[in-house]
Design a protein around this motif. Structure first.
Motif, short mmCIF file in Angstrom:
data_model
loop_
_atom_site.label_atom_id
_atom_site.label_comp_id
_atom_site.label_asym_id
_atom_site.label_seq_id
_atom_site.Cartn_x
_atom_site.Cartn_y
_atom_site.Cartn_z
N TYR A 278 0.71 -1.37 -0.06
CA TYR A 278 -0.28 -0.13 -0.12
C TYR A 278 1.14 1.38 -0.38
O TYR A 278 2.05 1.15 0.71
CB TYR A 278 -1.13 -0.06 0.83
N VAL A 279 0.70 2.54 -0.15
CA VAL A 279 1.02 3.87 -0.41
C VAL A 279 -0.44 4.34 0.25
O VAL A 279 -1.00 4.40 0.57
CB VAL A 279 1.04 4.54 -1.79
N ILE A 280 0.64 4.88 1.96
CA ILE A 280 0.27 5.92 2.96
C ILE A 280 -0.63 7.48 2.53
O ILE A 280 1.05 7.76 2.44
CB ILE A 280 0.54 5.40 4.36
N GLY A 281 -1.30 7.94 2.72
CA GLY A 281 -1.19 9.42 2.59
C GLY A 281 -1.10 9.91 3.91
O GLY A 281 -0.94 9.55 4.86
N LEU A 282 -1.00 11.33 4.19
CA LEU A 282 -1.16 12.67 5.04
C LEU A 282 0.57 12.09 5.39
O LEU A 282 0.76 13.23 6.16
CB LEU A 282 -2.16 12.00 6.34
N GLY A 283 0.81 12.15 3.95
CA GLY A 283 2.16 12.92 4.04
C GLY A 283 3.11 12.67 4.91
O GLY A 283 3.24 11.33 5.71
N PRO A 284 4.12 12.95 6.37
CA PRO A 284 4.59 12.62 7.55
C PRO A 284 4.36 12.13 8.54
O PRO A 284 4.78 11.43 8.65
CB PRO A 284 5.54 13.80 7.65
N VAL A 285 2.94 12.67 8.79
CA VAL A 285 2.52 11.90 9.78
C VAL A 285 1.15 10.65 9.41
O VAL A 285 1.63 9.82 10.30
CB VAL A 285 0.62 13.45 9.57
N GLY A 286 1.64 10.39 8.21
CA GLY A 286 0.98 9.11 8.17
C GLY A 286 2.21 8.60 7.99
O GLY A 286 1.95 7.20 8.15
N LEU A 287 3.29 8.90 7.40
CA LEU A 287 4.15 7.75 7.70
C LEU A 287 4.71 7.37 9.92
O LEU A 287 4.94 6.33 9.15
CB LEU A 287 5.84 8.12 6.47
N LEU A 288 4.62 8.50 10.26
CA LEU A 288 4.60 8.01 11.36
C LEU A 288 3.35 7.08 11.86
O LEU A 288 3.91 6.09 12.20
CB LEU A 288 4.79 8.87 12.05
N LEU A 289 2.57 7.58 12.17
CA LEU A 289 1.24 6.73 11.40
C LEU A 289 1.34 5.01 11.36
O LEU A 289 1.02 3.58 12.39
CB LEU A 289 -0.02 7.05 11.18
N ASP A 290 2.26 4.86 9.92
CA ASP A 290 2.10 3.42 9.78
C ASP A 290 3.51 3.31 10.02
O ASP A 290 3.16 1.72 10.42
CB ASP A 290 2.54 3.98 8.59
N ARG A 291 4.50 3.43 11.03
CA ARG A 291 5.56 2.97 12.24
C ARG A 291 4.97 2.59 13.13
O ARG A 291 5.23 1.32 13.67
CB ARG A 291 6.48 4.03 12.01
N ILE A 292 3.65 3.23 14.25
CA ILE A 292 3.26 2.89 14.77
C ILE A 292 2.45 1.84 15.13
O ILE A 292 2.24 0.56 15.31
CB ILE A 292 2.69 3.28 15.54
N GLN A 293 1.95 1.52 13.67
CA GLN A 293 0.59 0.17 13.55
C GLN A 293 1.52 -0.69 12.61
O GLN A 293 0.52 -2.36 12.86
CB GLN A 293 -0.30 0.47 12.55
N GLN A 294 2.86 -0.20 12.03
CA GLN A 294 2.88 -2.21 11.61
C GLN A 294 3.29 -3.41 12.30
O GLN A 294 3.12 -4.62 11.62
CB GLN A 294 4.41 -1.79 10.65
N PRO A 295 3.84 -2.84 13.64
CA PRO A 295 3.97 -4.53 14.85
C PRO A 295 3.01 -4.72 15.32
O PRO A 295 2.37 -6.35 15.10
CB PRO A 295 4.95 -3.53 16.31
N GLY A 296 1.20 -4.35 15.12
CA GLY A 296 0.01 -4.63 15.41
C GLY A 296 -0.47 -5.08 14.81
O GLY A 296 -1.16 -6.54 14.39
N MET A 297 0.24 -4.81 13.63
CA MET A 297 -0.72 -5.14 12.42
C MET A 297 -0.39 -6.71 11.83
O MET A 297 -0.96 -7.32 11.56
CB MET A 297 -0.82 -4.43 11.29
N ARG A 298 0.93 -6.69 11.99
CA ARG A 298 1.72 -8.14 11.89
C ARG A 298 1.26 -9.66 12.60
O ARG A 298 1.21 -10.07 12.33
CB ARG A 298 3.25 -7.55 11.47
N ALA A 299 1.57 -8.84 14.16
CA ALA A 299 0.86 -9.88 15.55
C ALA A 299 -0.68 -9.97 14.68
O ALA A 299 -0.08 -11.34 15.35
CB ALA A 299 0.87 -8.95 16.01
N ASN A 300 -1.14 -8.97 14.81
CA ASN A 300 -2.83 -9.85 13.94
C ASN A 300 -2.47 -10.58 13.05
O ASN A 300 -3.31 -11.44 13.12
CB ASN A 300 -4.00 -8.76 13.97
#
Length: 100
Positions: A57-79
């Motif tokens: 996927y491509v994430i929107g919201l510029g730098p904020v989106g990239l930060l949110l993506d970094r935060i959510q990835q570990p939880g998404m992988r675990a799920n």
């Protein structure tokens, strides 16, 4: 977070590969799920299938989106690992029930 999404199957190579694209996951864009299947042998020597699942996927919201993506990835992988382990248990239990 809840989303309403719509998926389209864009590629099928029977028993080998399936590719789907999805919309409705803001701020994600260009969401693609790839399922790949490969014949393997189990530890007991039986024929089996290995499934690989990948999400792109491509994430929107510029730098904020990239930060949110970094935060959510570990939880998404675990799920996803939990979901795949549950699927494995379900498939194995159904296989045992059809033999019995």
């Amino acid at each position: 977070m809840r989303t309403d999404s719509e998926w389209t199957v864009v590629e099928i190579d029977p028993l080998r590969r399936r590719v789907d694209t999805g919309v409705g996951f803001a701020p994600l864009k260009e969401v693609t799920s790839v399922f790949e299947f490969q014949p393997v042998r189990s530890a007991e020597g039986r024929e089996a299938t290995q499934m690989t699942y990948k999400v792109e996927y491509v994430i929107g919201l510029g730098p904020v989106g990239l930060l949110l993506d970094r935060i959510q990835q570990p939880g998404m992988r675990a799920n996803m690992r939990t979901s795949m382990a549950n699927l494995n248990t379900l498939i194995r239990s159904e296989t045992l029930n059809t033999r019995g």
